[in-house]
Scaffold this motif. Structure first.
Motif, mmCIF file in Angstrom:
data_model
loop_
_atom_site.group_PDB
_atom_site.id
_atom_site.type_symbol
_atom_site.label_atom_id
_atom_site.label_comp_id
_atom_site.label_asym_id
_atom_site.label_seq_id
_atom_site.Cartn_x
_atom_site.Cartn_y
_atom_site.Cartn_z
ATOM 1 N N PRO A 132 73.495 -1.183 90.015
ATOM 2 C CA PRO A 132 74.133 0.108 90.331
ATOM 3 C C PRO A 132 75.123 0.566 89.274
ATOM 4 O O PRO A 132 75.256 1.766 89.028
ATOM 5 C CB PRO A 132 74.830 -0.165 91.676
ATOM 6 C CG PRO A 132 74.910 -1.638 91.807
ATOM 7 C CD PRO A 132 73.737 -2.185 91.074
ATOM 8 N N ALA A 133 75.801 -0.370 88.625
ATOM 9 C CA ALA A 133 76.750 0.011 87.565
ATOM 10 C C ALA A 133 76.034 0.686 86.410
ATOM 11 O O ALA A 133 76.478 1.726 85.891
ATOM 12 C CB ALA A 133 77.520 -1.212 87.084
ATOM 13 N N LEU B 171 73.022 2.139 86.534
ATOM 14 C CA LEU B 171 72.437 3.391 87.006
ATOM 15 C C LEU B 171 73.470 4.516 87.021
ATOM 16 O O LEU B 171 73.132 5.685 86.840
ATOM 17 C CB LEU B 171 71.849 3.198 88.409
ATOM 18 C CG LEU B 171 70.553 2.381 88.482
ATOM 19 C CD1 LEU B 171 70.166 2.136 89.928
ATOM 20 C CD2 LEU B 171 69.417 3.089 87.736
ATOM 21 N N LEU B 172 74.725 4.168 87.223
ATOM 22 C CA LEU B 172 75.786 5.174 87.212
ATOM 23 C C LEU B 172 76.283 5.447 85.796
ATOM 24 O O LEU B 172 76.383 6.596 85.367
ATOM 25 C CB LEU B 172 76.950 4.709 88.090
ATOM 26 C CG LEU B 172 78.258 5.497 87.929
ATOM 27 C CD1 LEU B 172 78.109 6.901 88.515
ATOM 28 C CD2 LEU B 172 79.412 4.768 88.573
ATOM 29 N N ALA B 173 76.599 4.371 85.061
ATOM 30 C CA ALA B 173 77.298 4.530 83.787
ATOM 31 C C ALA B 173 76.413 5.147 82.706
ATOM 32 O O ALA B 173 76.878 5.979 81.923
ATOM 33 C CB ALA B 173 77.822 3.172 83.322
ATOM 34 N N VAL B 174 75.145 4.748 82.644
ATOM 35 C CA VAL B 174 74.281 5.233 81.552
ATOM 36 C C VAL B 174 74.125 6.758 81.586
ATOM 37 O O VAL B 174 74.375 7.438 80.582
ATOM 38 C CB VAL B 174 72.917 4.525 81.579
ATOM 39 C CG1 VAL B 174 71.953 5.179 80.606
ATOM 40 C CG2 VAL B 174 73.093 3.048 81.239
ATOM 41 N N ILE C 113 85.025 4.175 89.433
ATOM 42 C CA ILE C 113 83.917 3.733 90.294
ATOM 43 C C ILE C 113 83.451 2.333 89.880
ATOM 44 O O ILE C 113 83.200 1.465 90.739
ATOM 45 C CB ILE C 113 82.753 4.730 90.237
ATOM 46 C CG1 ILE C 113 83.202 6.090 90.796
ATOM 47 C CG2 ILE C 113 81.554 4.213 91.023
ATOM 48 C CD1 ILE C 113 82.152 7.178 90.678
ATOM 49 N N LEU C 114 83.353 2.093 88.571
ATOM 50 C CA LEU C 114 82.954 0.772 88.097
ATOM 51 C C LEU C 114 83.968 -0.284 88.501
ATOM 52 O O LEU C 114 83.609 -1.412 88.872
ATOM 53 C CB LEU C 114 82.776 0.779 86.579
ATOM 54 C CG LEU C 114 81.629 1.627 86.032
ATOM 55 C CD1 LEU C 114 81.594 1.555 84.507
ATOM 56 C CD2 LEU C 114 80.291 1.170 86.609
ATOM 57 N N HIS C 115 85.252 0.069 88.437
ATOM 58 C CA HIS C 115 86.297 -0.863 88.861
ATOM 59 C C HIS C 115 86.161 -1.169 90.348
ATOM 60 O O HIS C 115 86.312 -2.320 90.780
ATOM 61 C CB HIS C 115 87.679 -0.281 88.565
ATOM 62 C CG HIS C 115 88.810 -1.172 88.977
ATOM 63 N ND1 HIS C 115 89.118 -2.330 88.314
ATOM 64 C CD2 HIS C 115 89.696 -1.069 90.012
ATOM 65 C CE1 HIS C 115 90.147 -2.911 88.902
ATOM 66 N NE2 HIS C 115 90.520 -2.168 89.931
ATOM 67 N N GLY C 116 85.842 -0.121 91.128
ATOM 68 C CA GLY C 116 85.630 -0.336 92.556
ATOM 69 C C GLY C 116 84.450 -1.253 92.826
ATOM 70 O O GLY C 116 84.508 -2.122 93.702
#
Length: 521
Positions: free
Chosen positions: A154-155, A157-160, A201-204
């Motif tokens: 998921p990280a 999929l979000l960050a890229v 969000i990544l930190h979460g």
């Protein structure tokens, strides 16, 4: 005719794309990963536009060859293996290793339902591809970083897309618009906002499921894991794909050896100009000092101490001892507490630390046993009026069942060393001592050196540090007392292993010597 014009157009587009990628790499600072990416893309684009029949795998291998010719040491970088590994997985999937998504509107009917289904299938395909890449790169990730994260898919999929499709274009547009401040400001602010929200969000996600530290795996388990991954990602219909899980089991079950009852292992880590020591018994782990936090991006606790805890198979830290509050000894304490479960924290200057669990004061004479290994704390500077932070250092003595003693002294200076002598220090000779204050001349008290008479003395000091630690007079004093000297700046991490017949010492630089280190010191 038309075919020739199309060929010229294709080649022009490939050259333009390659120049654009190199331009972006130059704009980003031409770091090694950017150079590698630019070369890979350029070789692939120009090769595809050359008009010759070739395969994607041949272009992939050619790109790797070009990268290694221009940068031979790239083979030692994790980025080389991870980037080429990811591209290899993409090629694997493109060759049909995963069932391709079928077009939805094959009959030419374009309805809202079919459009929604097409988008859903594209999303599912993307998630499956990301999962395949994550699975395929897991053995290499464990080998290079020793961390396994449940939120990697998921990280990514979000960050890229967030950074690649939003933050980067906004940043480039904002940079190009700098001559027009009223236009550049909102663009750069928007880019900053995208980055900030993504990082939050990544930190979460990281807080929701922190990455698990994994001990370094032997080569044979990594090789077995690679075989297992290849089997699991093999084409459908291949018999025995499920056996890939069996090949993964050695990597999942392997655990490092732990000391026998009555023995301990200790690692004096190379944290630069600072101190961090990990002590491991059969079932317990103690950390003495954390090393420094050099910047927001690099912490000795996160980058050095936590991986060492994983290497030694520690599931938690039973006791974190912070000798005193100086940044080179306790600057990274928060990163250790955040990175691994920590049961108890003791410090020589507890008022200088704000950690959870609450920091307790070092109590002189506090003693306990773990797995038949004896631990004793000393606070020699606690009753010295106006004692400096250095002299208030919490001192720790670790003694194996066979009588092999290791003394960790923090930064105690002469005043605290005299009190330590007056209070009845452990009778020498000790097996090993970590020299007070990194080998500073101000911390040289010859009566203590002669009393302890260590067989091994370790100086934890940074390479070519501005203080000149360890001072030649200090090294000479310990050598005169019969000690063999070790320096983390010269020898790397120094590891001590007790056993029934004595003490075994291994230095990282000698144990894992590399040709670029030059001669052995």
């Amino acid at each position: 005719g038309r075919h020739g014009i199309d060929q010229v157009s294709t080649r022009a587009a490939a050259v333009a794309a390659a120049l654009a990628v190199f331009g972006y790499a130059a704009l980003s600072g031409f770091a090694v990963p950017a150079r590698r990416t630019a070369l890979m893309f350029s070789v692939a684009a120009l090769g595809a536009a050359s008009g010759r029949e070739t395969s994607a795998w041949r272009l992939w291998l050619l790109a790797a060859l070009v990268v290694l010719v221009l940068d031979p040491l790239a083979v030692l970088a994790s980025g080389f293996w991870l980037s080429f590994g990811a591209v290899g997985v993409l090629l694997w999937q493109a060759m049909g290793r995963l069932a391709p998504l079928r077009p939805v509107a094959e009959a030419g009917v374009d309805t809202p339902a079919s459009a929604w289904r097409a988008r859903s299938l594209r999303l599912v395909g993307t998630m499956r591809l990301q999962a395949a890449i994550t699975l395929a790169l897991t053995p290499m990730t464990l080998a290079f970083f020793g961390v396994l994260s449940a939120t990697a898919v998921p990280a990514n999929l979000l960050a890229v897309p967030a950074l690649g499709l939003l933050a980067v274009p906004l940043t480039l547009l904002g940079t190009a618009a700098l001559p027009v401040p009223w236009l550049a400001a909102p663009l750069l602010a928007a880019a900053h906002g995208v980055c900030a929200v993504t990082l939050e969000i990544l930190h979460g996600l990281a807080q929701l499921a922190p990455g698990r530290l994994w001990p370094p795996l032997p080569g044979w388990t990594l090789l077995a894991a690679v075989v297992g991954v290849l089997l699991l990602l093999a084409p459908r219909g291949l018999p025995g794909r499920w056996l890939g899980v069996v090949w993964l089991l050695p990597a999942l079950w392997w655990r490092p050896a732990v000391p026998a009852t009555g023995d301990f292992a200790a690692s004096v880590l190379d944290v630069g100009q600072g101190l961090a020591v990990v002590v491991r018994t059969q079932r317990h782990t103690l950390v003495y000092d954390s090393g420094p936090r050099y910047s927001e991006r690099f912490s000795a606790g996160e980058a050095i101490v936590l991986p060492e805890l994983a290497r030694m198979g520690a599931g938690q830290v039973d006791l974190l001892v912070l000798s005193h509050g100086d940044a080179d000894h306790a600057g990274a304490a928060g990163d250790i507490v955040a990175g691994i479960a920590t049961v108890r924290v003791v410090a020589g200057t507890p008022e200088q630390h704000a950690l959870e669990p609450a920091v307790e004061a070092c109590r002189d004479g506090l003693a306990w046993q773990w797995d038949d290994v004896k631990f004793v704390l000393y606070a020699p500077g606690a009753d010295i009026p106006g004692a400096s932070d250095n002299d208030r250092s919490c001192v720790l003595l670790v003694t194996s069942a066979a009588g092999q003693g290791l003394l960790l002294t923090g930064d105690i200076e002469r005043a605290a060393q005299r009190r330590l002598l007056a209070g009845g220090p452990p009778a020498g000779p000790l097996a090993a001592v970590v020299a007070p204050h990194h080998g500073s001349r101000s911390a040289l008290h010859r009566p203590l050196v002669d009393t302890l008479a260590p067989r091994e003395v370790i100086f934890s000091a940074g390479y070519r540090n501005r203080f000149g630690h360890p001072h030649p007079a200090v090294s000479a004093a310990y050598q005169h007392a019969g000690a063999r000297t070790w320096t983390t700046a010269r020898d790397g991490a120094v590891r001590l292993y007790t056993h029934r017949h004595g003490l075994r010492v291994l230095a990282q630089r000698h144990w894992r010597h590399r040709w670029w280190h030059g001669g052995r010191s």
